[in-house]
Scaffold this active site. Structure first.
Site, PDB file in Angstrom:
ATOM      1  N   ASP A   1      -7.353   1.759  12.125  1.00 35.76           N
ATOM      2  CA  ASP A   1      -6.656   2.732  11.140  1.00 35.76           C
ATOM      3  C   ASP A   1      -6.684   2.398  10.272  1.00 35.76           C
ATOM      4  O   ASP A   1      -6.631   2.113   9.055  1.00 35.76           O
ATOM      5  CB  ASP A   1      -4.883   2.622  11.380  1.00 35.76           C
ATOM      6  CG  ASP A   1      -4.788   3.456  10.890  1.00 35.76           C
ATOM      7  OD1 ASP A   1      -4.328   3.742  10.663  1.00 35.76           O
ATOM      8  OD2 ASP A   1      -2.916   2.874  10.642  1.00 35.76           O
TER       9      ASP A   1
ATOM     10  N   GLN B   1       0.930  -1.181  -0.036  1.00 34.04           N
ATOM     11  CA  GLN B   1      -0.331   0.447   0.469  1.00 34.04           C
ATOM     12  C   GLN B   1       1.090   1.589   0.143  1.00 34.04           C
ATOM     13  O   GLN B   1       1.980   1.579   0.707  1.00 34.04           O
ATOM     14  CB  GLN B   1      -1.028   0.115   1.450  1.00 34.04           C
ATOM     15  CG  GLN B   1      -1.700  -1.137   1.174  1.00 34.04           C
ATOM     16  CD  GLN B   1      -3.146  -1.258   1.919  1.00 34.04           C
ATOM     17  OE1 GLN B   1      -2.757  -0.237   3.202  1.00 34.04           O
ATOM     18  NE2 GLN B   1      -3.259  -2.263   2.798  1.00 34.04           N
TER      19      GLN B   1
ATOM     20  N   ASP C   1      -8.154  -7.401   8.074  1.00 34.42           N
ATOM     21  CA  ASP C   1      -7.460  -6.645   7.195  1.00 34.42           C
ATOM     22  C   ASP C   1      -8.384  -7.478   5.873  1.00 34.42           C
ATOM     23  O   ASP C   1      -8.676  -8.651   6.226  1.00 34.42           O
ATOM     24  CB  ASP C   1      -5.936  -6.663   6.555  1.00 34.42           C
ATOM     25  CG  ASP C   1      -5.677  -5.656   5.854  1.00 34.42           C
ATOM     26  OD1 ASP C   1      -5.341  -4.238   6.174  1.00 34.42           O
ATOM     27  OD2 ASP C   1      -5.692  -5.576   4.484  1.00 34.42           O
TER      28      ASP C   1
ATOM     29  N   CYS D   1      -6.849   9.311   8.652  1.00 41.24           N
ATOM     30  CA  CYS D   1      -6.714  10.246   7.490  1.00 41.24           C
ATOM     31  C   CYS D   1      -7.210  11.060   6.878  1.00 41.24           C
ATOM     32  O   CYS D   1      -6.720  10.920   5.172  1.00 41.24           O
ATOM     33  CB  CYS D   1      -5.548   9.246   7.172  1.00 41.24           C
ATOM     34  SG  CYS D   1      -6.083   8.427   5.800  1.00 41.24           S
TER      35      CYS D   1
ATOM     36  N   ALA E   1     -13.674  -4.762   7.525  1.00 43.27           N
ATOM     37  CA  ALA E   1     -13.937  -4.717   8.758  1.00 43.27           C
ATOM     38  C   ALA E   1     -15.163  -5.119   9.528  1.00 43.27           C
ATOM     39  O   ALA E   1     -15.102  -5.524  10.781  1.00 43.27           O
ATOM     40  CB  ALA E   1     -12.774  -3.097   9.200  1.00 43.27           C
TER      41      ALA E   1
ATOM     42  N   ARG F   1       2.458   5.132  17.655  1.00 39.45           N
ATOM     43  CA  ARG F   1       2.462   3.288  17.589  1.00 39.45           C
ATOM     44  C   ARG F   1       3.555   3.316  18.758  1.00 39.45           C
ATOM     45  O   ARG F   1       3.194   2.066  19.405  1.00 39.45           O
ATOM     46  CB  ARG F   1       3.482   2.796  16.328  1.00 39.45           C
ATOM     47  CG  ARG F   1       2.732   2.270  15.392  1.00 39.45           C
ATOM     48  CD  ARG F   1       2.516   1.632  14.803  1.00 39.45           C
ATOM     49  NE  ARG F   1       3.645   2.006  13.289  1.00 39.45           N
ATOM     50  CZ  ARG F   1       3.298   2.534  12.087  1.00 39.45           C
ATOM     51  NH1 ARG F   1       2.643   2.662  11.297  1.00 39.45           N
ATOM     52  NH2 ARG F   1       4.207   2.433  11.389  1.00 39.45           N
TER      53      ARG F   1
END
Length: 410
Positions: free
Chosen positions: A312, A214, A265, A352, A292, A226
């Site tokens: 995330d 990615q 994922d 994001c 998810a 993190r």
């Protein structure tokens, strides 16, 4: 008392580039430091946009003929020009790119002792449309604009001059290229295409494949978050890493003493990479492939509980028209995650999406808590790591949000 502001007149014919003249009053944002020119800000009578070539260099002028900067253009895009230089005597060329790369490198070498970081962050490093990430002696980059694509040969030469990497890979597969009418491509102009990239972070070692990775391969922007997460994990904690990609959050927790970690994922290959990274760091984690929302709902039905969950996800809001639907997705994801938490647990909720403000995200977390009969306390608010610096005049460069929340039962 009046203040006289000095302005520069347009430079002479030393650089024979066409002029891009703005409408009256449309120079204020550029004078404040922004680098973008929108198509509706251009005086198209004085500057017919359609007559400019894609990627061409221009001199940006105010309606009073004052020089504002050199820019590259794409007459077919909403952001039709991006400024590369504000100095009349320093037009964009290879030497300017070398200078910008050296400045960017000096910052990262000051910040990090190991060569693993985002080297260039577009507008924030005065190189709009360009991203370069460093993986030791390999550099992986992305070009998002037609103007920077036109400068690609100069960028490649500048990278070779400044860093001399073993390999430079262009992983130009982002959706932004389609908006600029650019093809998606994987190129290696310097060296040979490596199969994998090595990453060192907080004493941990990770490997990610190049072709199927990615973005450029790693999310350096979450580095400090993190580290914060790792410091807050209690020994013996059961951890859930949602949208886990290569397993960085889960492995960080396991290295801190978590008793178990489950990575969720949609990509089977990403989960395989996560499991391999876990083994390389001497820990074991479980994986679950699927959407998810569906996987979390299934975990709720199964009666699973976790002491720490990190969310995330990819950007749910990429454009303004996605705001309502994206906000609903963020709230739903947080709400179902809260149903999986123990009575006193840690939730890290990230976004994001630039179009989602920090206040809106905390509002959605609180709304999810009220619908789940939970009480939330925000313990820490994180953003992007300093190798993703924020340009004070360009709010679009501040995008990452991470809220560390204590969640208890009411």
């Amino acid at each position: 008392m009046s203040v006289q502001i000095e302005t520069q007149s347009a430079p002479g014919p030393a650089v024979d580039w066409p002029n891009l003249r703005l409408k009256r009053g449309e120079d204020r944002r550029l004078r404040a430091g922004h680098l973008w020119v929108f198509s509706n800000e251009v005086d198209t009578d004085a500057t017919p946009l359609t007559q400019l070539g894609v990627g061409a260099m221009v001199r940006v002028l105010s309606d009073r003929e004052q020089f504002l900067g050199y820019a590259y253009v794409n007459p077919h895009a909403l952001i039709c020009a991006r400024i590369l230089s504000r100095s009349p005597v320093h037009p964009p060329d290879r030497s300017l790119i070398v200078h910008r790369l050296k400045l960017a490198l000096a910052l990262r070498e000051r910040l990090y002792s190991a060569p693993f970081y985002r080297w260039v962050f577009g507008e924030s490093d005065a190189l709009p449309g360009l991203v370069l990430d460093r993986y030791g002696d390999v550099v992986v980059g992305q070009i998002a604009t037609a103007g920077m694509e036109a400068l690609r040969a100069d960028v490649e030469a500048a990278v070779a001059s400044v860093l001399a990497p073993r390999a430079l890979v262009w992983k130009n597969d982002g959706a932004a290229r389609e908006l600029e009418q650019l093809p998606r491509q994987l190129l290696t102009p310097i060296g040979r295409l490596p199969d994998e990239l090595q990453v060192l972070e907080s004493g941990l070692s990770f490997t990610v494949p190049v072709a199927g990775a990615q973005k450029t391969g790693w999310f350096y922007d979450q580095r400090l978050n993190r580290e914060q997460w790792r410091s807050m994990i209690a020994p013996g904690a059961r951890v859930l890493d949602v949208c886990s990609y290569a397993g960085a959050w889960a492995i960080a927790a396991m290295s801190r003493g978590a008793s178990s970690a489950l990575c969720v994922d949609s990509s089977e290959s990403a989960l395989a990479v996560a499991a391999r990274n876990a083994a390389a760091n001497g820990v074991v984690l479980a994986t679950r492939r699927g959407d998810a929302f569906e996987v979390l709902d299934d975990l709720v039905r199964s009666g699973e509980r976790f002491d720490a969950i990190v969310l995330d996800p990819p950007a749910f809001i990429k454009r303004k028209k996605d705001i309502a639907r994206g906000q609903a997705a963020y709230r739903k994801l947080n709400q179902v995650a809260m149903r999986l938490l123990e009575r006193d647990a840690l939730l890290v909720s990230c976004s994001c999406s630039y179009h989602l403000t920090p206040e809106e995200l905390t509002g959605l977390i609180q709304s999810a808590a009220r619908h789940s009969s939970r009480f939330v306390q925000v313990l820490y608010s994180g953003g992007q790591a300093p190798d993703h610096p924020v340009h004070p005049a360009i709010p679009e460069t501040r995008y990452l949000k991470a809220f560390f929340c204590r969640v208890t039962r009411e």
